[in-house]
Design a protein around this motif. Sequence first.
Motif, PDB file in Angstrom:
ATOM      1  N   LEU A 254       0.822  -1.207   0.000  1.00 15.95           N
ATOM      2  CA  LEU A 254       0.000   0.000   0.000  1.00 15.95           C
ATOM      3  C   LEU A 254       0.855   1.256   0.000  1.00 15.95           C
ATOM      4  CD1 LEU A 254      -2.900  -0.935   2.465  1.00 15.95           C
ATOM      5  CD2 LEU A 254      -3.133  -0.321   0.052  1.00 15.95           C
ATOM      6  N   ALA A 255       1.927   1.255   0.779  1.00 18.20           N
ATOM      7  CA  ALA A 255       2.785   2.435   0.852  1.00 18.20           C
ATOM      8  C   ALA A 255       3.479   2.689  -0.484  1.00 18.20           C
ATOM      9  CB  ALA A 255       3.817   2.260   1.963  1.00 18.20           C
ATOM     10  N   PHE A 256       4.041   1.640  -1.073  1.00 23.96           N
ATOM     11  CA  PHE A 256       4.780   1.805  -2.328  1.00 23.96           C
ATOM     12  C   PHE A 256       3.861   2.251  -3.457  1.00 23.96           C
ATOM     13  CE2 PHE A 256       6.403   0.142  -6.368  1.00 23.96           C
ATOM     14  CZ  PHE A 256       7.652   0.740  -6.402  1.00 23.96           C
ATOM     15  N   PHE A 257       2.766   1.512  -3.660  1.00 21.51           N
ATOM     16  CA  PHE A 257       1.883   1.835  -4.781  1.00 21.51           C
ATOM     17  C   PHE A 257       0.999   3.042  -4.470  1.00 21.51           C
ATOM     18  CE2 PHE A 257       3.086  -2.502  -5.840  1.00 21.51           C
ATOM     19  CZ  PHE A 257       3.359  -2.370  -7.188  1.00 21.51           C
ATOM     20  N   GLY A 258       0.813   3.348  -3.184  1.00 21.92           N
ATOM     21  CA  GLY A 258       0.104   4.565  -2.828  1.00 21.92           C
ATOM     22  C   GLY A 258       0.893   5.808  -3.224  1.00 21.92           C
ATOM     23  N   LEU A 259       2.216   5.734  -3.127  1.00 18.64           N
ATOM     24  CA  LEU A 259       3.060   6.839  -3.577  1.00 18.64           C
ATOM     25  C   LEU A 259       3.157   6.883  -5.102  1.00 18.64           C
ATOM     26  CD1 LEU A 259       5.986   6.560  -0.994  1.00 18.64           C
ATOM     27  CD2 LEU A 259       4.225   8.338  -1.081  1.00 18.64           C
ATOM     28  N   LEU A 260       3.113   5.705  -5.723  1.00 18.83           N
ATOM     29  CA  LEU A 260       3.258   5.632  -7.177  1.00 18.83           C
ATOM     30  C   LEU A 260       1.976   6.027  -7.906  1.00 18.83           C
ATOM     31  CD1 LEU A 260       5.305   4.799  -9.371  1.00 18.83           C
ATOM     32  CD2 LEU A 260       4.384   2.469  -9.213  1.00 18.83           C
ATOM     33  N   ALA A 261       0.819   5.723  -7.316  1.00 16.76           N
ATOM     34  CA  ALA A 261      -0.464   5.925  -7.997  1.00 16.76           C
ATOM     35  C   ALA A 261      -0.697   7.358  -8.467  1.00 16.76           C
ATOM     36  CB  ALA A 261      -1.607   5.460  -7.096  1.00 16.76           C
ATOM     37  N   PRO A 262      -0.502   8.397  -7.621  1.00 11.52           N
ATOM     38  CA  PRO A 262      -0.753   9.764  -8.104  1.00 11.52           C
ATOM     39  C   PRO A 262       0.135  10.156  -9.282  1.00 11.52           C
ATOM     40  CG  PRO A 262      -0.592   9.724  -5.705  1.00 11.52           C
ATOM     41  CD  PRO A 262      -0.127   8.387  -6.196  1.00 11.52           C
ATOM     42  N   ARG A 263       1.366   9.687  -9.299  1.00 13.62           N
ATOM     43  CA  ARG A 263       2.279  10.027 -10.392  1.00 13.62           C
ATOM     44  C   ARG A 263       1.805   9.383 -11.701  1.00 13.62           C
ATOM     45  NH1 ARG A 263       8.346   9.393  -7.678  1.00 13.62           N
ATOM     46  NH2 ARG A 263       7.946  10.751  -5.862  1.00 13.62           N
ATOM     47  N   VAL A 264       1.407   8.111 -11.621  1.00 13.84           N
ATOM     48  CA  VAL A 264       0.932   7.427 -12.830  1.00 13.84           C
ATOM     49  C   VAL A 264      -0.381   8.054 -13.285  1.00 13.84           C
ATOM     50  CG1 VAL A 264       0.111   5.229 -13.742  1.00 13.84           C
ATOM     51  CG2 VAL A 264       2.114   5.289 -12.245  1.00 13.84           C
ATOM     52  N   PHE A 265      -1.290   8.301 -12.353  1.00  9.28           N
ATOM     53  CA  PHE A 265      -2.586   8.877 -12.688  1.00  9.28           C
ATOM     54  C   PHE A 265      -2.412  10.280 -13.293  1.00  9.28           C
ATOM     55  CE2 PHE A 265      -6.471  11.227 -11.580  1.00  9.28           C
ATOM     56  CZ  PHE A 265      -7.420  10.407 -12.176  1.00  9.28           C
ATOM     57  N   GLY A 266      -1.424  11.019 -12.800  1.00  7.99           N
ATOM     58  CA  GLY A 266      -1.204  12.369 -13.298  1.00  7.99           C
ATOM     59  C   GLY A 266      -0.738  12.419 -14.744  1.00  7.99           C
ATOM     60  N   ARG A 267      -0.204  11.303 -15.255  1.00  3.79           N
ATOM     61  CA  ARG A 267       0.278  11.263 -16.635  1.00  3.79           C
ATOM     62  C   ARG A 267      -0.797  10.790 -17.602  1.00  3.79           C
ATOM     63  NH1 ARG A 267       5.968   8.140 -15.265  1.00  3.79           N
ATOM     64  NH2 ARG A 267       6.949   9.839 -14.067  1.00  3.79           N
ATOM     65  N   VAL A 268      -1.951  10.360 -17.099  1.00  2.00           N
ATOM     66  CA  VAL A 268      -3.007   9.859 -17.984  1.00  2.00           C
ATOM     67  C   VAL A 268      -3.538  11.005 -18.828  1.00  2.00           C
ATOM     68  CG1 VAL A 268      -5.308   8.849 -18.090  1.00  2.00           C
ATOM     69  CG2 VAL A 268      -3.657   8.031 -16.398  1.00  2.00           C
ATOM     70  N   GLY A 269      -3.708  10.742 -20.124  1.00  2.00           N
ATOM     71  CA  GLY A 269      -4.261  11.756 -21.007  1.00  2.00           C
ATOM     72  C   GLY A 269      -3.238  12.737 -21.488  1.00  2.00           C
TER      73      GLY A 269
END
Length: 269
Positions: A254-269
């Motif tokens: 949860l900690a690792f992918f919780g930090l990664l998720a906003p960065r990946v989501f921010g690149r969508v589109g």
Amino acid sequence: MSTASAAPATAPPAARPALIADSWYLALRHLRLMSRRPSSFVGAIVFPIMFAVLFMTVFGTIMDRGGLDYPQYMLPAVVLQSVLFAAMSGSIWAAEDAGGGMVSRLRAMPISRAAPIISLLLGEAIRALIGATVLIVVGFIMGFRFQTGILGVLGFYGLVTLASLAFILPYLVLGFAVVDPEKVQVFGGIVFYPLLLVSILFVPGDVYPSWLRGFAENQPLSCVAEALRAVTTDGSVDTASTVGIAVAWMIGLLAFFGLLAPRVFGRVG
């Protein structure tokens, strides 16, 4: 000056209720969409039931002869399998939202930036918990019991909830990163099947060769399965240490992918 400087301090508390409300509203939207796609609930409920019946039919007698109470051993494994089915489904939803323009539309709305990710996570976790409840009923028919009483029930549901969040979130990150639903299924399967099959979910660790046994017994799915068995079966293992190892794995994910998720989501589109 004092009024202007006080404004930023009051913004974060107001943002938190907005995040909760936005996430819950979008999670309900996700659940409504799932209800219109029968395959979503087939994957969460029908497939795990089918696997439970098949594993009991194929391995039940053999394991009983070896002294293993197979319904107690198998049910936590099938519940985790159901969680993984929900995770793979979540990755496809994330890819469809990213590739179909839904993410761009959500960004244009006055909602919390984290709400789209959290809502998908909540929706799929709820689906996984529904599947777990149905599987418990099926497990009781097959002979599974909560030998540790009400504490076992609470511990079981607590671990399944945490496992749902910990295993679904990486797949959501995958979906937002890859965008294409077909590619997501391929990449998701590359992770899904080795972890599921090279584990102690359905067979004990001593069936593996020595060079593979260490991985099979200590990978995250195996650790969580053992924790679920520990809280439901009397005297199976050292409950505290077994649950502690599983929780550490899940919090780490949860900690690792919780930090990664906003960065990946921010690149969508």
